[in-house]
Scaffold this active site. Structure first.
Site, PDB file in Angstrom:
ATOM      1  N   HIS A  62       0.803  -1.216   0.000  1.00 56.52           N
ATOM      2  CA  HIS A  62       0.000   0.000   0.000  1.00 56.52           C
ATOM      3  C   HIS A  62       0.842   1.274   0.000  1.00 56.52           C
ATOM      4  CE1 HIS A  62      -2.723  -2.817   2.505  1.00 56.52           C
ATOM      5  NE2 HIS A  62      -2.985  -2.979   1.222  1.00 56.52           N
ATOM      6  N   LYS A  72       5.770   6.765   7.086  1.00 58.27           N
ATOM      7  CA  LYS A  72       5.179   5.891   8.098  1.00 58.27           C
ATOM      8  C   LYS A  72       6.258   5.438   9.073  1.00 58.27           C
ATOM      9  CE  LYS A  72       1.778   3.699   5.036  1.00 58.27           C
ATOM     10  NZ  LYS A  72       1.349   2.401   4.463  1.00 58.27           N
ATOM     11  N   TYR A 132       0.830   2.233  13.550  1.00 58.20           N
ATOM     12  CA  TYR A 132       1.431   3.043  12.498  1.00 58.20           C
ATOM     13  C   TYR A 132       1.279   4.521  12.829  1.00 58.20           C
ATOM     14  CZ  TYR A 132       0.038  -1.031   9.587  1.00 58.20           C
ATOM     15  OH  TYR A 132      -0.161  -2.271   9.049  1.00 58.20           O
ATOM     16  N   ASP A 168      -6.268  -6.257  -2.126  1.00 54.13           N
ATOM     17  CA  ASP A 168      -4.828  -6.444  -2.341  1.00 54.13           C
ATOM     18  C   ASP A 168      -4.556  -7.346  -3.529  1.00 54.13           C
ATOM     19  OD1 ASP A 168      -4.314  -4.749  -0.261  1.00 54.13           O
ATOM     20  OD2 ASP A 168      -3.719  -6.324   1.150  1.00 54.13           O
TER      21      ASP A 168
END
Length: 174
Positions: A62, A72, A132, A168
């Site tokens: 992603h 991130k 995250y 996905d």
């Protein structure tokens, strides 16, 4: 904290210094001054927490498209995951290369992921939880991905994938 550069420019494995005694332990997971030393100056604007029930589950790869590309910082707080990043920066010397590392509740390592990278992971245990930090807000219109098994990338996942979302599976090949 110890910032260990990965082979992909701008990304780091972050190992916190754990201080402990018979009562337990303490560690810092973020310090603006420490992160500034590796060039991080953006604010964390969003934190997410994911739970993955089954060992072998694969999530990814992603990223968000510019102008919503995000940095991130990923930390595993339960179980263990094989965390993978792919450099999608066309002007980078490591363009289309990947790096993977085991992050776990026991090793306490985190992965710092710059803008322009795709990210995904595979659960190495049941009951995996990841936290995250994001430098940009989630923007559905900017959401994108690349296929976890793209033959151009040749990511070597440690386990056979047992669960992958339909979303996905639909990510395009490079």
């Amino acid at each position: 904290m110890i910032f260990t550069p990965t082979p992909l420019s701008g990304s780091f494995l972050v190992t916190p210094r754990v201080l402990g005694d018979h009562r337990g332990w303490f560690m810092r997971t973020f310090c603006r001054n420490s992160f500034a030393e590796i060039g991080h100056h953006k604010e964390w604007v969003q934190m997410n927490h994911s739970y993955t029930a089954l060992k072998g589950t694969l999530r990814g790869m992603h990223f968000q498209q510019p102008p919503y590309a995000e940095i991130k910082l990923v930390r595993c707080i339960a179980g263990a995951a094989f965390d993978v990043i792919v450099d999608l920066r066309e002007n980078s010397a490591t363009y289309l290369q990947w790096f993977g590392a085991e992050i776990s509740a026991s090793n306490k390592q985190m992965l710092y992921i710059p803008e322009g990278f795709a990210h995904g992971f595979q659960a190495l245990t049941d009951d995996v939880e990841l936290v995250y930090c994001h430098s940009e807000f989630y923007t559905p219109a900017a959401e994108s991905g690349v296929r976890y098994n793209d033959p151009k990338l040749r990511i070597q996942w440690p386990l056979k994938a047992v669960e992958i979302s339909e979303r996905d599976l639909q990510h395009p090949l490079l």
